[in-house]
Write a protein that holds these residues in place. Sequence first.
Motif, PDB file in Angstrom:
ATOM      1  N   UNK A   1       0.837  -1.193   0.000  1.00 29.04           N
ATOM      2  CA  UNK A   1       0.000   0.000   0.000  1.00 29.04           C
ATOM      3  C   UNK A   1       0.875   1.247   0.000  1.00 29.04           C
ATOM      4  N   UNK A   2       0.321   2.327  -0.527  1.00 31.12           N
ATOM      5  CA  UNK A   2       1.067   3.574  -0.607  1.00 31.12           C
ATOM      6  C   UNK A   2       0.370   4.647   0.216  1.00 31.12           C
ATOM      7  N   UNK A   3       1.076   5.721   0.453  1.00 25.11           N
ATOM      8  CA  UNK A   3       0.526   6.815   1.247  1.00 25.11           C
ATOM      9  C   UNK A   3       1.394   8.045   1.105  1.00 25.11           C
ATOM     10  N   UNK A   4       1.441   8.827   2.148  1.00 27.15           N
ATOM     11  CA  UNK A   4       2.222  10.062   2.131  1.00 27.15           C
ATOM     12  C   UNK A   4       3.705   9.758   1.965  1.00 27.15           C
ATOM     13  N   UNK A   5       4.377  10.573   1.163  1.00 26.42           N
ATOM     14  CA  UNK A   5       5.809  10.400   0.983  1.00 26.42           C
ATOM     15  C   UNK A   5       6.544  10.766   2.271  1.00 26.42           C
ATOM     16  N   UNK A   6       7.444   9.892   2.678  1.00 29.64           N
ATOM     17  CA  UNK A   6       8.244  10.094   3.882  1.00 29.64           C
ATOM     18  C   UNK A   6       9.705   9.881   3.510  1.00 29.64           C
ATOM     19  N   UNK A   7      10.559  10.804   3.886  1.00 28.26           N
ATOM     20  CA  UNK A   7      11.985  10.642   3.600  1.00 28.26           C
ATOM     21  C   UNK A   7      12.810  11.065   4.799  1.00 28.26           C
ATOM     22  N   UNK A   8      13.934  10.400   4.972  1.00 28.72           N
ATOM     23  CA  UNK A   8      14.897  10.682   6.039  1.00 28.72           C
ATOM     24  C   UNK A   8      16.211  11.023   5.356  1.00 28.72           C
ATOM     25  N   UNK A   9      16.818  12.154   5.662  1.00 26.96           N
ATOM     26  CA  UNK A   9      18.017  12.577   4.927  1.00 26.96           C
ATOM     27  C   UNK A   9      19.249  11.742   5.272  1.00 26.96           C
ATOM     28  N   UNK A  10      20.263  11.792   4.409  1.00 28.39           N
ATOM     29  CA  UNK A  10      21.523  11.089   4.712  1.00 28.39           C
ATOM     30  C   UNK A  10      22.189  11.674   5.949  1.00 28.39           C
ATOM     31  N   UNK A  11      23.054  10.879   6.539  1.00 32.33           N
ATOM     32  CA  UNK A  11      23.840  11.301   7.698  1.00 32.33           C
ATOM     33  C   UNK A  11      25.305  11.256   7.304  1.00 32.33           C
ATOM     34  N   UNK A  12      26.009  12.391   7.342  1.00 28.55           N
ATOM     35  CA  UNK A  12      27.420  12.388   6.943  1.00 28.55           C
ATOM     36  C   UNK A  12      28.228  11.425   7.800  1.00 28.55           C
ATOM     37  N   UNK A  13      29.247  10.854   7.171  1.00 25.17           N
ATOM     38  CA  UNK A  13      30.125   9.936   7.876  1.00 25.17           C
ATOM     39  C   UNK A  13      31.540  10.455   7.870  1.00 25.17           C
ATOM     40  N   UNK A  14      32.506   9.550   8.013  1.00 24.03           N
ATOM     41  CA  UNK A  14      33.909   9.977   7.937  1.00 24.03           C
ATOM     42  C   UNK A  14      34.197  10.558   6.566  1.00 24.03           C
ATOM     43  N   UNK A  15      35.149  11.427   6.489  1.00 25.60           N
ATOM     44  CA  UNK A  15      35.475  12.045   5.212  1.00 25.60           C
ATOM     45  C   UNK A  15      36.003  10.977   4.265  1.00 25.60           C
ATOM     46  N   UNK A  16      35.296  10.787   3.165  1.00 22.35           N
ATOM     47  CA  UNK A  16      35.729   9.840   2.129  1.00 22.35           C
ATOM     48  C   UNK A  16      35.901  10.638   0.852  1.00 22.35           C
TER      49      UNK A  16
END
Length: 331
Positions: free
Chosen positions: A81-96
């Motif tokens: 089933x589908x519904x409201x769009x939900x997104x969680x942003x990226x989390x920066x990590x060690x410098x690559x």
Amino acid sequence: MRRVATLFSALTLATLSWTAGTAAHAAPASSPSAEGAGTSVSTEEQRAAVRFWTTDRLRAAQDVTALPAARTAKLATAPPTTGERVSVPPLPGPVAATSAPSTRATSPTAWTGGGLISTTAGKVFFQNASGGTFACSATVANSDNRSVVLTAGHCVVDAATGTGYRNWVFIPGYSNGNRPYGTFSARSLFWEPQYVSTRSNANWDYAFAVMSTLNGRTLAETVGAQGIAFNSQTGRHVHSFGYGGSAAEGNGERLNHCEGNEFPDAGRPGSTMWGIDCVQTGGSSGGGFLADFSGGGGYLIGNISVSAGANEYHPTLGNEALDLYRRAGAA
């Protein structure tokens, strides 16, 4: 040359019967969760899993293939089933370091672009009830507990029995046997109940694993995390990443990359999956599909699940996936 175990002959989820590989020092079976769609792993089992995966066992693990389309026709069930769009942003990590972008990958290509994907993509290793050892791919997803990876359902559970796999570990940034950020063991596995009840309907072939801490730090604190999106727009330009086991892909020892414009899976009645004109081989199962990808980071919208000819497909992440993700993030 790495060995590849096809799901049709060795890890077919409806009739799992693999008996090859070593079962020595196997951890005891984990206990099912109260909700019946996951497995919790004791602290003792988590420690045993890390000890279990010696260098020799990593090398001997069978590369699990993406589900062959011919084995995923069991689609007589209500779609996600589908519904409201939900997104969680990226989390920066060690410098690559981010180098020049990789060549546009219409066939699996070694990822040379660095960035967040180089630390958040990794290899999964696990053992089934018969003692066989196997390898898949997974990606760190940003979550409340900073400990979640997205992978394929067929990389965490036997759909024929509902039994979760054991000695389950994730090695972020895996490369040529190296473990640059250590080995994280799973403390919980979460899969979609419909994946088991339908005996491996690929529409539900996604799962989340919650990893234990290492040296007092969570997985995402150690390597960062990709964003993740639910009920997201389809038909976009997307990228996929995995550890394919063919010689052309580095025998499962390096991270590979595909990209393309999504199209719906028209080959199987009832399918809600989307795919691209590029296919990675055994060991890439569970690797992430990302949209809005730039500089090594983006939003997970699914995982490598089904292969058909020159195409690979991912399940969509709808309301049910969002609920499962929230459960994993709260564990």
